[in-house]
Design a protein around this motif. Sequence first.
Motif, PDB file in Angstrom:
ATOM      1  N   GLY A 248     -12.568   3.640   0.316  1.00  0.00           N
ATOM      2  CA  GLY A 248     -11.615   1.952   0.229  1.00  0.00           C
ATOM      3  C   GLY A 248     -10.249   1.704   0.435  1.00  0.00           C
ATOM      4  N   GLY A 249      -9.274   2.725   1.099  1.00  0.00           N
ATOM      5  CA  GLY A 249      -7.988   2.227   1.410  1.00  0.00           C
ATOM      6  C   GLY A 249      -8.603   1.431   2.063  1.00  0.00           C
TER       7      GLY A 249
ATOM      8  N   ASN B 117      -8.442  -2.491   1.226  1.00  0.00           N
ATOM      9  CA  ASN B 117      -8.016  -2.445  -0.590  1.00  0.00           C
ATOM     10  C   ASN B 117      -7.237  -3.711  -0.486  1.00  0.00           C
ATOM     11  OD1 ASN B 117      -5.705  -1.310  -2.483  1.00  0.00           O
ATOM     12  ND2 ASN B 117      -5.345   0.454  -1.599  1.00  0.00           N
ATOM     13  N   SER B 118      -5.994  -4.108   0.902  1.00  0.00           N
ATOM     14  CA  SER B 118      -5.416  -4.655   0.711  1.00  0.00           C
ATOM     15  C   SER B 118      -6.355  -6.145   0.792  1.00  0.00           C
ATOM     16  CB  SER B 118      -4.480  -5.481   2.390  1.00  0.00           C
ATOM     17  OG  SER B 118      -3.874  -4.201   2.716  1.00  0.00           O
TER      18      SER B 118
ATOM     19  N   GLU C  43      -0.518   4.642  -0.518  1.00  0.00           N
ATOM     20  CA  GLU C  43      -1.073   5.763   0.717  1.00  0.00           C
ATOM     21  C   GLU C  43      -0.433   6.105   1.262  1.00  0.00           C
ATOM     22  OE1 GLU C  43      -3.955   2.215   3.231  1.00  0.00           O
ATOM     23  OE2 GLU C  43      -4.895   1.459   1.174  1.00  0.00           O
TER      24      GLU C  43
ATOM     25  N   ARG D 155       0.328  -1.169  -0.180  1.00  0.00           N
ATOM     26  CA  ARG D 155      -0.412  -0.216  -0.048  1.00  0.00           C
ATOM     27  C   ARG D 155       0.910   1.472  -0.123  1.00  0.00           C
ATOM     28  NH1 ARG D 155      -3.665  -1.776   4.425  1.00  0.00           N
ATOM     29  NH2 ARG D 155      -3.567  -0.272   5.424  1.00  0.00           N
TER      30      ARG D 155
ATOM     31  N   LYS E 161      -9.386  -6.530  -1.155  1.00  0.00           N
ATOM     32  CA  LYS E 161      -9.203  -6.987  -2.211  1.00  0.00           C
ATOM     33  C   LYS E 161      -8.126  -7.332  -3.131  1.00  0.00           C
ATOM     34  CE  LYS E 161     -10.483  -3.864  -6.497  1.00  0.00           C
ATOM     35  NZ  LYS E 161     -11.029  -2.974  -7.081  1.00  0.00           N
ATOM     36  N   THR E 162      -6.545  -6.489  -3.384  1.00  0.00           N
ATOM     37  CA  THR E 162      -5.961  -7.667  -3.278  1.00  0.00           C
ATOM     38  C   THR E 162      -6.071  -8.985  -3.459  1.00  0.00           C
ATOM     39  OG1 THR E 162      -4.847  -5.401  -3.405  1.00  0.00           O
ATOM     40  CG2 THR E 162      -2.768  -7.245  -3.824  1.00  0.00           C
TER      41      THR E 162
END
Length: 414
Positions: free
Chosen positions: A107-108, A112-113, A90, A87, A115-116
């Motif tokens: 959405g971070g 975010n992690s 970020e 990230r 989703k990845t």
Amino acid sequence: MRKVFINIRELLQVRPVSQKKVAGQLMKSLPKIENAFLAIRNDRIVDFGPMAHFKAQNEDELIDATDRLVLPSWCDSHSHVVYAGNRSQEFVDRINGLGYEDIAKRGGGILNSAKTLQNTSEEDLFEQSIARVTSLIQMGTGALEIKSGYGLTLEAELKMLRVIKQIAQKSKLKIKSTFLGAHAVPEEFRSNKSGYIDLIINEMLPKIKEENLARFIDVFCEKGYFDLEDTQRILSAGKTYNLQPKIHVNQFNAFGGVALGVKHNALSVDHLEELMQEDIEALKNSETIPVALPGCSFFLGIPYTPVRQLIEANLPVALASDFNPGSAPSGNMNFVVSLACIKMKMTPEEAINAATINGAYAMGISEDYGSIAVGKKANLILTKKMKSYHQIPYEFGNNPVENVMLNGHFIDAL
């Protein structure tokens, strides 16, 4: 055949095997033997003492530790080392003025992690994670707790926990696995948090039990994430599957999570950057250990855990890395020990105790790890040449480790 370190300048953390942790003023003491030897057979410590008492045996393999120190390897009781990608964007966003919570609302952060990770294969996730673990070993970590929590779906949480299990099988590290499905509320459950908790309890926990994927259960007990009622539900359900609590609490807000953790016999309460007197009172006369994560405070620029208040209340304290892609992207426990001294005003003795014997206690492994005692595992750090252990936190930018021994065997030369 024995392996024997000889001529050790300082053999650190020498304690009775029955001692599981140290608290309060006792944390200022770090028992040591100068000009010492330490003997190992197979993967266990079998003898140690002053060199004047050393008696060589036939076929001893001697390891000359002249001008070097030997101490137990670091026991990192709080990490999120299994994740996909990074990230770093970020990180730049924060430099440009966005806060941790602002990034999360966009959405971070954890989402975010997640989703990845959901789009990363189990094989790829293992390869990324084992590379990080190998780096941690080289910096002196000999025992590591790893959490899930970047999956947030049944399939992805199980993927993470299976990767942790693979690491435990293929790495020489002592690994403890923690289920942290309650790390954040997924986007699809944004207006139905209770439904996500139902998913954790009714679908995730039975599968985790079936595959024997975790020892602990964790919750991010924090405003905007999981409140006291949510945490109560999840910890109570975890107990029915024999998962002991270890909870994230008081990172940004203090509102009773520490007392709730103690009520549920949590092994540890972690973060505590915000602390009330009520939290300290709740911890007294309990078996729950507070864990400070100074790497997170350093990276996010938030307050450091008020460790002095905890120690002055005669409580034990552990230190851990919180290694994760968003708020502490480093698992270097040497730096954690330095930060504890520089930013939290811990003495070197207190910090080393917090990162070894107390770290082992916070993982539930102090019977075998965290101190020098006959019968314990030979997971050890051999330092570079130095005159005193004070240099470990003092030389904060340097790697003090010359080599690491896990289960009685040196890892590859650094």
